[in-house]
Design a protein around this motif. Structure first.
Motif, short mmCIF file in Angstrom:
data_model
loop_
_atom_site.label_atom_id
_atom_site.label_comp_id
_atom_site.label_asym_id
_atom_site.label_seq_id
_atom_site.Cartn_x
_atom_site.Cartn_y
_atom_site.Cartn_z
N ALA A 57 0.83 -1.21 0.00
CA ALA A 57 0.00 0.00 0.00
C ALA A 57 0.87 1.27 0.00
N LEU A 58 2.07 1.17 0.54
CA LEU A 58 2.93 2.36 0.64
C LEU A 58 3.72 2.63 -0.64
N GLY A 59 4.20 1.59 -1.27
CA GLY A 59 5.11 1.76 -2.41
C GLY A 59 6.54 1.93 -1.92
N THR A 60 7.43 2.42 -2.81
CA THR A 60 8.82 2.61 -2.38
C THR A 60 9.18 4.10 -2.40
N PHE A 61 10.16 4.43 -1.59
CA PHE A 61 10.64 5.80 -1.44
C PHE A 61 12.16 5.79 -1.53
N ASP A 62 12.73 6.81 -2.17
CA ASP A 62 14.18 6.84 -2.31
C ASP A 62 14.88 6.89 -0.95
N ILE A 63 14.36 7.75 -0.08
CA ILE A 63 14.98 7.94 1.24
C ILE A 63 13.93 7.61 2.31
N VAL A 64 14.30 6.78 3.26
CA VAL A 64 13.36 6.43 4.35
C VAL A 64 14.02 6.76 5.69
N PHE A 65 13.25 7.40 6.57
CA PHE A 65 13.70 7.65 7.94
C PHE A 65 12.94 6.71 8.88
N ALA A 66 13.70 6.06 9.76
CA ALA A 66 13.09 5.28 10.85
C ALA A 66 13.89 5.66 12.10
N LEU A 67 13.46 6.74 12.74
CA LEU A 67 14.29 7.36 13.78
C LEU A 67 13.66 7.18 15.15
N ALA A 68 14.41 6.54 16.04
CA ALA A 68 13.99 6.35 17.43
C ALA A 68 12.59 5.75 17.52
N ILE A 69 12.35 4.76 16.68
CA ILE A 69 11.04 4.10 16.63
C ILE A 69 11.15 2.61 16.92
N GLU A 70 12.36 2.03 16.72
CA GLU A 70 12.48 0.56 16.78
C GLU A 70 12.05 -0.01 18.13
N ALA A 71 12.28 0.73 19.22
CA ALA A 71 11.91 0.20 20.54
C ALA A 71 10.43 0.42 20.84
N HIS A 72 9.76 1.20 20.01
CA HIS A 72 8.37 1.54 20.30
C HIS A 72 7.36 0.71 19.52
N PHE A 88 18.53 5.38 9.76
CA PHE A 88 17.97 4.67 10.91
C PHE A 88 18.62 5.17 12.18
N GLU A 89 17.78 5.40 13.20
CA GLU A 89 18.33 5.71 14.52
C GLU A 89 17.69 4.75 15.50
N GLY A 90 18.53 4.05 16.28
CA GLY A 90 18.00 3.17 17.31
C GLY A 90 17.63 3.97 18.54
N ASN A 91 16.85 3.38 19.42
CA ASN A 91 16.61 4.01 20.72
C ASN A 91 17.78 3.67 21.63
N ALA A 92 17.84 4.29 22.81
CA ALA A 92 18.93 3.98 23.75
C ALA A 92 18.86 2.49 24.08
N GLY A 93 20.02 1.84 24.14
CA GLY A 93 20.04 0.41 24.47
C GLY A 93 19.89 -0.49 23.26
N CYS A 94 19.79 0.11 22.11
CA CYS A 94 19.62 -0.67 20.86
C CYS A 94 20.89 -1.50 20.59
N ASN A 95 20.69 -2.72 20.14
CA ASN A 95 21.81 -3.61 19.82
C ASN A 95 22.18 -3.40 18.34
N VAL A 96 23.28 -2.67 18.11
CA VAL A 96 23.66 -2.25 16.76
C VAL A 96 23.93 -3.47 15.86
N GLU A 97 24.64 -4.44 16.39
CA GLU A 97 24.97 -5.62 15.55
C GLU A 97 23.72 -6.33 15.09
N GLN A 98 22.76 -6.43 16.01
CA GLN A 98 21.51 -7.11 15.65
C GLN A 98 20.75 -6.33 14.56
N VAL A 99 20.75 -5.00 14.68
CA VAL A 99 20.08 -4.18 13.67
C VAL A 99 20.77 -4.37 12.31
N GLU A 100 22.12 -4.37 12.33
CA GLU A 100 22.86 -4.55 11.07
C GLU A 100 22.47 -5.88 10.41
#
Ligand SMILES: C[S@@+](CC[C@H](N)C(=O)[O-])C[C@H]1O[C@@H](n2cnc3c(N)ncnc32)[C@H](O)[C@@H]1O
Length: 217
Positions: free
Chosen positions: A134-149, A170-182
């Motif tokens: 339903a969304l389609g694709t976008f050249d640039i996507v922001f997902a900032l401080a949302i992963e923990a929520h 992408f921005e993780g929230n505090a405590g985010c596991n960077v390796e896991q996100v990668e």
């Protein structure tokens, strides 16, 4: 600043006091701050009035007119729309912000209209329920401080892989596991994932614990 702008800032401060999180609502400690500073030709939330800074964040992601002009952008969990409002200075073709809280969406729309930014759209939505088709694709996507929520982070990473055309900021929230996100981002179709260090824009230095990552298709 005119009376309308003073009132707009009061409403931005009010809408910034809480936001949706996994369980219940997150309350900002600094009640008198607006969530994120931004600048447009007609309306500016100054650095000293806000907790975060959209221009500093765009700088950390390496976004300039050269890589934004003519591109489409999506911001998931866009709060009051500060990132897309700031991005509009770099000439994107269009921007869509999606946010759970109705009051934040209403403000983002009002500011975009006031600033004459008709290529920016803001919609109410739950990231957990969004479908890539339903969304389609976008050249640039922001997902900032949302992963923990979000409730379903697997769905988030899959969605990011599907809706990103070129670049994910992408921005993780505090405590985010960077390796896991990668690993999750590589698994969802990104070719190159780069950790850029912790954020540096929060007005409260002790809050600068959020990891910044860019992922390329
Ligand atoms: C920490 S704030 C980050 C705001 C913005 N992304 C930024 O970094 O400037 C998290 C935002 O995501 C929104 N949010 C939380 N869960 C959501 C969901 N399931 N769907 C859409 N938005 C959500 C919150 O209401 C809040 O505005």
């Amino acid at each position: 600043m005119n009376d309308y702008q003073i009132d707009l800032k009061d409403r931005l401060r009010s809408a910034s006091r809480t936001f949706r999180k996994k369980e219940g609502r997150h309350k900002l400690k600094s009640e008198d701050l607006i969530y994120c500073a931004f600048n447009t030709d007609r309306f500016t939330v100054g650095r000293d009035e806000a907790q975060r800074s959209a221009s500093e964040r765009l700088g950390r992601f390496g976004l300039t007119r050269a890589n934004v002009e003519g591109r489409t952008a999506l911001d998931l969990g866009c709060h009051n729309g500060a990132m897309l409002l700031e991005l509009s200075n770099l000439g994107p073709a269009s921007g869509l912000g999606i946010e759970y809280d109705a009051d934040k969406v209403a403000l983002a729309r009002e500011i975009a209209t006031y600033c004459g930014l008709s290529d920016l759209r803001f919609e109410e939505g739950d990231v957990d329920q969004l479908e890539a088709r339903a969304l389609g694709t976008f050249d640039i996507v922001f997902a900032l401080a949302i992963e923990a929520h979000v409730l379903n982070s697997e769905h988030l990473y899959e969605l990011l892989g599907q809706v990103t055309g070129e670049l994910l900021c992408f921005e993780g929230n505090a405590g985010c596991n960077v390796e896991q996100v990668e690993l999750k981002l590589m698994a969802s179709g990104f070719k190159k994932v780069t950790y850029l260090g912790l954020c540096s824009d929060d007005i409260q230095p002790t809050n600068n614990k959020r990891p910044i990552i860019v992922a390329e298709k």
